[in-house]
Design a protein around this motif. Sequence first.
Motif, PDB file in Angstrom:
ATOM      1  N   LYS A  31       0.835  -1.205   0.000  1.00 17.37           N
ATOM      2  CA  LYS A  31       0.000   0.000   0.000  1.00 17.37           C
ATOM      3  C   LYS A  31       0.869   1.254   0.000  1.00 17.37           C
ATOM      4  CE  LYS A  31      -4.484  -1.219   2.001  1.00 17.37           C
ATOM      5  NZ  LYS A  31      -5.430  -0.945   3.106  1.00 17.37           N
ATOM      6  N   VAL A  32       1.728   1.345  -0.985  1.00 15.82           N
ATOM      7  CA  VAL A  32       2.660   2.476  -1.028  1.00 15.82           C
ATOM      8  C   VAL A  32       2.028   3.708  -1.660  1.00 15.82           C
ATOM      9  CG1 VAL A  32       4.733   1.050  -1.032  1.00 15.82           C
ATOM     10  CG2 VAL A  32       3.586   1.555  -3.194  1.00 15.82           C
ATOM     11  N   PHE A  33       0.865   3.524  -2.321  1.00 12.88           N
ATOM     12  CA  PHE A  33       0.231   4.660  -3.005  1.00 12.88           C
ATOM     13  C   PHE A  33      -0.947   5.226  -2.225  1.00 12.88           C
ATOM     14  CE2 PHE A  33       1.294   1.380  -6.274  1.00 12.88           C
ATOM     15  CZ  PHE A  33       2.515   1.915  -6.644  1.00 12.88           C
ATOM     16  N   GLU A  34      -1.422   4.537  -1.233  1.00 13.64           N
ATOM     17  CA  GLU A  34      -2.635   4.949  -0.528  1.00 13.64           C
ATOM     18  C   GLU A  34      -2.483   6.339   0.073  1.00 13.64           C
ATOM     19  OE1 GLU A  34      -5.762   2.690   2.459  1.00 13.64           O
ATOM     20  OE2 GLU A  34      -3.644   2.703   2.972  1.00 13.64           O
ATOM     21  N   PRO A  35      -3.484   7.228  -0.056  1.00 13.48           N
ATOM     22  CA  PRO A  35      -4.816   7.045  -0.666  1.00 13.48           C
ATOM     23  C   PRO A  35      -4.919   7.600  -2.082  1.00 13.48           C
ATOM     24  CG  PRO A  35      -4.844   9.001   0.692  1.00 13.48           C
ATOM     25  CD  PRO A  35      -3.420   8.505   0.689  1.00 13.48           C
ATOM     26  N   LEU A  36      -3.904   7.435  -2.896  1.00 15.59           N
ATOM     27  CA  LEU A  36      -3.900   7.965  -4.261  1.00 15.59           C
ATOM     28  C   LEU A  36      -5.010   7.305  -5.087  1.00 15.59           C
ATOM     29  CD1 LEU A  36      -2.132   9.913  -6.017  1.00 15.59           C
ATOM     30  CD2 LEU A  36      -1.005   7.845  -6.887  1.00 15.59           C
ATOM     31  N   ARG A  37      -5.688   8.087  -5.902  1.00 21.39           N
ATOM     32  CA  ARG A  37      -6.767   7.584  -6.743  1.00 21.39           C
ATOM     33  C   ARG A  37      -6.301   7.404  -8.175  1.00 21.39           C
ATOM     34  NH1 ARG A  37     -11.113  12.215  -4.907  1.00 21.39           N
ATOM     35  NH2 ARG A  37     -10.926  11.930  -2.643  1.00 21.39           N
ATOM     36  N   ASP A  38      -7.052   6.621  -8.921  1.00 24.84           N
ATOM     37  CA  ASP A  38      -6.742   6.419 -10.345  1.00 24.84           C
ATOM     38  C   ASP A  38      -6.723   7.744 -11.104  1.00 24.84           C
ATOM     39  OD1 ASP A  38      -6.704   3.745  -9.755  1.00 24.84           O
ATOM     40  OD2 ASP A  38      -8.529   3.238 -10.860  1.00 24.84           O
ATOM     41  N   THR A  39      -7.694   8.601 -10.805  1.00 22.61           N
ATOM     42  CA  THR A  39      -7.795   9.853 -11.558  1.00 22.61           C
ATOM     43  C   THR A  39      -6.573  10.741 -11.347  1.00 22.61           C
ATOM     44  OG1 THR A  39      -9.093  10.759  -9.716  1.00 22.61           O
ATOM     45  CG2 THR A  39     -10.306   9.882 -11.611  1.00 22.61           C
ATOM     46  N   SER A  40      -5.975  10.681 -10.160  1.00 20.01           N
ATOM     47  CA  SER A  40      -4.777  11.493  -9.899  1.00 20.01           C
ATOM     48  C   SER A  40      -3.617  11.047 -10.774  1.00 20.01           C
ATOM     49  CB  SER A  40      -4.391  11.396  -8.421  1.00 20.01           C
ATOM     50  OG  SER A  40      -5.430  11.877  -7.590  1.00 20.01           O
ATOM     51  N   LEU A  41      -3.471   9.737 -10.929  1.00 20.16           N
ATOM     52  CA  LEU A  41      -2.388   9.222 -11.768  1.00 20.16           C
ATOM     53  C   LEU A  41      -2.624   9.562 -13.230  1.00 20.16           C
ATOM     54  CD1 LEU A  41       0.138   7.539 -12.278  1.00 20.16           C
ATOM     55  CD2 LEU A  41      -1.307   5.491 -12.249  1.00 20.16           C
ATOM     56  N   TRP A  42      -3.843   9.341 -13.721  1.00 22.54           N
ATOM     57  CA  TRP A  42      -4.090   9.544 -15.151  1.00 22.54           C
ATOM     58  C   TRP A  42      -4.172  11.011 -15.529  1.00 22.54           C
ATOM     59  CZ3 TRP A  42      -2.874   5.943 -18.304  1.00 22.54           C
ATOM     60  CH2 TRP A  42      -2.888   4.614 -17.862  1.00 22.54           C
ATOM     61  N   SER A  43      -4.326  11.880 -14.558  1.00 18.39           N
ATOM     62  CA  SER A  43      -4.276  13.310 -14.872  1.00 18.39           C
ATOM     63  C   SER A  43      -2.890  13.729 -15.329  1.00 18.39           C
ATOM     64  CB  SER A  43      -4.698  14.133 -13.648  1.00 18.39           C
ATOM     65  OG  SER A  43      -3.758  13.996 -12.600  1.00 18.39           O
ATOM     66  N   THR A  44      -1.871  12.944 -14.989  1.00 16.25           N
ATOM     67  CA  THR A  44      -0.505  13.236 -15.415  1.00 16.25           C
ATOM     68  C   THR A  44      -0.143  12.528 -16.722  1.00 16.25           C
ATOM     69  OG1 THR A  44       0.472  11.371 -14.189  1.00 16.25           O
ATOM     70  CG2 THR A  44       0.150  13.441 -12.991  1.00 16.25           C
ATOM     71  N   GLN A  45      -1.024  11.669 -17.209  1.00 17.36           N
ATOM     72  CA  GLN A  45      -0.705  10.843 -18.369  1.00 17.36           C
ATOM     73  C   GLN A  45      -1.479  11.215 -19.624  1.00 17.36           C
ATOM     74  OE1 GLN A  45       1.728   8.358 -17.964  1.00 17.36           O
ATOM     75  NE2 GLN A  45       1.910   9.311 -15.936  1.00 17.36           N
ATOM     76  N   LEU A  46      -2.619  11.892 -19.457  1.00 20.83           N
ATOM     77  CA  LEU A  46      -3.514  12.132 -20.588  1.00 20.83           C
ATOM     78  C   LEU A  46      -3.585  13.601 -20.940  1.00 20.83           C
ATOM     79  CD1 LEU A  46      -6.495   9.829 -19.499  1.00 20.83           C
ATOM     80  CD2 LEU A  46      -4.704   9.291 -21.159  1.00 20.83           C
ATOM     81  N   GLN A  47      -3.744  13.860 -22.220  1.00 19.84           N
ATOM     82  CA  GLN A  47      -4.003  15.202 -22.726  1.00 19.84           C
ATOM     83  C   GLN A  47      -5.511  15.363 -22.928  1.00 19.84           C
ATOM     84  OE1 GLN A  47      -1.623  17.545 -23.049  1.00 19.84           O
ATOM     85  NE2 GLN A  47      -0.176  16.021 -22.248  1.00 19.84           N
ATOM     86  N   PRO A  48      -6.017  16.603 -22.937  1.00 20.82           N
ATOM     87  CA  PRO A  48      -7.455  16.803 -23.171  1.00 20.82           C
ATOM     88  C   PRO A  48      -7.919  16.114 -24.443  1.00 20.82           C
ATOM     89  CG  PRO A  48      -6.446  18.846 -22.437  1.00 20.82           C
ATOM     90  CD  PRO A  48      -5.321  17.877 -22.645  1.00 20.82           C
ATOM     91  N   GLY A  49      -9.018  15.394 -24.323  1.00 22.90           N
ATOM     92  CA  GLY A  49      -9.558  14.677 -25.473  1.00 22.90           C
ATOM     93  C   GLY A  49      -8.972  13.297 -25.679  1.00 22.90           C
ATOM     94  N   GLN A  50      -8.166  12.821 -24.750  1.00 26.08           N
ATOM     95  CA  GLN A  50      -7.564  11.494 -24.859  1.00 26.08           C
ATOM     96  C   GLN A  50      -8.159  10.542 -23.824  1.00 26.08           C
ATOM     97  OE1 GLN A  50      -3.295  11.900 -24.397  1.00 26.08           O
ATOM     98  NE2 GLN A  50      -2.976  11.902 -26.608  1.00 26.08           N
ATOM     99  N   ARG A  51      -8.114   9.254 -24.165  1.00 24.29           N
ATOM    100  CA  ARG A  51      -8.451   8.213 -23.203  1.00 24.29           C
ATOM    101  C   ARG A  51      -7.253   7.309 -22.976  1.00 24.29           C
ATOM    102  NH1 ARG A  51      -9.013   2.891 -24.719  1.00 24.29           N
ATOM    103  NH2 ARG A  51      -9.486   2.394 -26.912  1.00 24.29           N
ATOM    104  N   GLY A  52      -7.210   6.714 -21.803  1.00 25.65           N
ATOM    105  CA  GLY A  52      -6.170   5.746 -21.478  1.00 25.65           C
ATOM    106  C   GLY A  52      -6.588   4.341 -21.873  1.00 25.65           C
ATOM    107  N   PRO A  53      -5.885   3.344 -21.386  1.00 27.93           N
ATOM    108  CA  PRO A  53      -6.199   1.958 -21.759  1.00 27.93           C
ATOM    109  C   PRO A  53      -7.521   1.492 -21.169  1.00 27.93           C
ATOM    110  CG  PRO A  53      -4.530   2.014 -20.034  1.00 27.93           C
ATOM    111  CD  PRO A  53      -4.718   3.426 -20.482  1.00 27.93           C
ATOM    112  N   LEU A  54      -8.097   0.494 -21.805  1.00 28.31           N
ATOM    113  CA  LEU A  54      -9.301  -0.144 -21.289  1.00 28.31           C
ATOM    114  C   LEU A  54      -8.932  -1.111 -20.172  1.00 28.31           C
ATOM    115  CD1 LEU A  54     -11.420  -0.963 -24.459  1.00 28.31           C
ATOM    116  CD2 LEU A  54     -12.262   0.159 -22.400  1.00 28.31           C
ATOM    117  N   TRP A  55      -9.809  -1.181 -19.172  1.00 30.30           N
ATOM    118  CA  TRP A  55      -9.632  -2.095 -18.054  1.00 30.30           C
ATOM    119  C   TRP A  55     -10.885  -2.944 -17.902  1.00 30.30           C
ATOM    120  CZ3 TRP A  55      -5.238  -1.581 -14.650  1.00 30.30           C
ATOM    121  CH2 TRP A  55      -4.433  -0.466 -14.925  1.00 30.30           C
TER     122      TRP A  55
END
Length: 434
Positions: free
Chosen positions: A300-324
């Motif tokens: 639990k080294v990331f707690e309480p980090l959320r998915d949205t916090s991580l992907w906010s650093t990876q995506l540009q406006p109008g982009q989607r990340g991988p499917l899960w």
Amino acid sequence: MLDLTKLARQMQGLSQHLSQEAVAGRQRLELAQQHLINAYECQQDLIERQEKWRDRILFANATPIEPLETRIDIPIPPKVHTVIATDGSQIAPSHHEIAYCYLLNIGRVVLHYGQNRHPLLDSLPEVFYRPEDLYASRQWGIRTEEWMGFCRTASEATVLAELACAVMEGRGGQGGQGGQGGQGGNYVSSPLSPPSPLSPPSPLSPSSPSQDRIPALAMVDGSLVYWFLEQLPLEARDRILPPILQAWQQLRDAGIPLMGYLSASRNVEGINFLRLMACPHPVPDCVSYCPNQLEKVPCKVFEPLRDTSLWSTQLQPGQRGPLWRSNARILEFYEGQNIYFCYVHVGTEIARIEVPAWVVENTAMFDEALGLMLAQVQKGYGYPVAIAEAHNQAVVRGGDKARFFALLEKQMIKAGLKNVGTSYKEARKRGSIA
């Protein structure tokens, strides 16, 4: 009444705490970014470990079905399309009111674009007052207020499917019938699943719909993974889930994609996949190595980090990340309609988008649905306009509640009932004599 003078004394401590959390949050985010980069090289190995030890892993995690480095631009939607949405609200039962009953109000919205057609904006209210509606849930240890919320979820799905099918029938059958393969609307199958024998030989491009098909999207506010069902007894669950799944099947047969939109999502299923890399043990066997998940465990080294916090650093406006693919246990009861999700940078935030498997399996349907969703967010200045309007139609305000009980009181008096009125407690709460 809130005493702001007394409250202001506590603000300094709160601001210091938030500053410390911001620093710690940046450190956790940097650590998660590094683990994500490392996972690019060993994604398949992590998935194999996840599948092998899934019964021994004690935390919720999802499976990426596309490379983690996937970044895809959302396509521009067609100008001619229709968006359908529902949302619900309620008046909770109270022993202090003139009658013990509750009301569900389902807001309905149909927005037609480029078709010169009037929109539909209304609501469907329903009053529940019979003993089987008010007290049946207590046999399972469920309070009436909770049961009311579960029933509202089922009603939202049922009304959405009925509304969408009515819209398609109003076009004289335009949009195609999906049939058993869910290939309605001339969509093409995705490589994620084997091609259906019902697939048409000449698929259409979603950016250029034919004259006999107007693209449509059915949207709901919130998740399609109903976590609350996990805690319900089987008999109670069978009252809620089957109508939802039946409604989804109707949408599938009509060729209308279903989408759940989550704003400010708190989900950590994607982050938890990276915990497989952070696990210091030979295998991710939580049952043997870390049976007490309430304590601080080494992964639990990331707690309480959320998915949205991580992907906010990876995506540009109008982009989607991988499917899960979600691995929530409740999905075992979804009769094959598993839930997939991705994160999309909609310009104002990172939104979590959830769809059933039959939407993902049709590449054109999924891409077109994402385009329609993004257009809705832009039209709604940061939030899908159809969902926002459905909420506005559904919400029961103070004046509506007062008029509801006034109408109820009038009917009770007309029926010959005496001593109709609220409790003294409720009467005193509505006004002060001090």
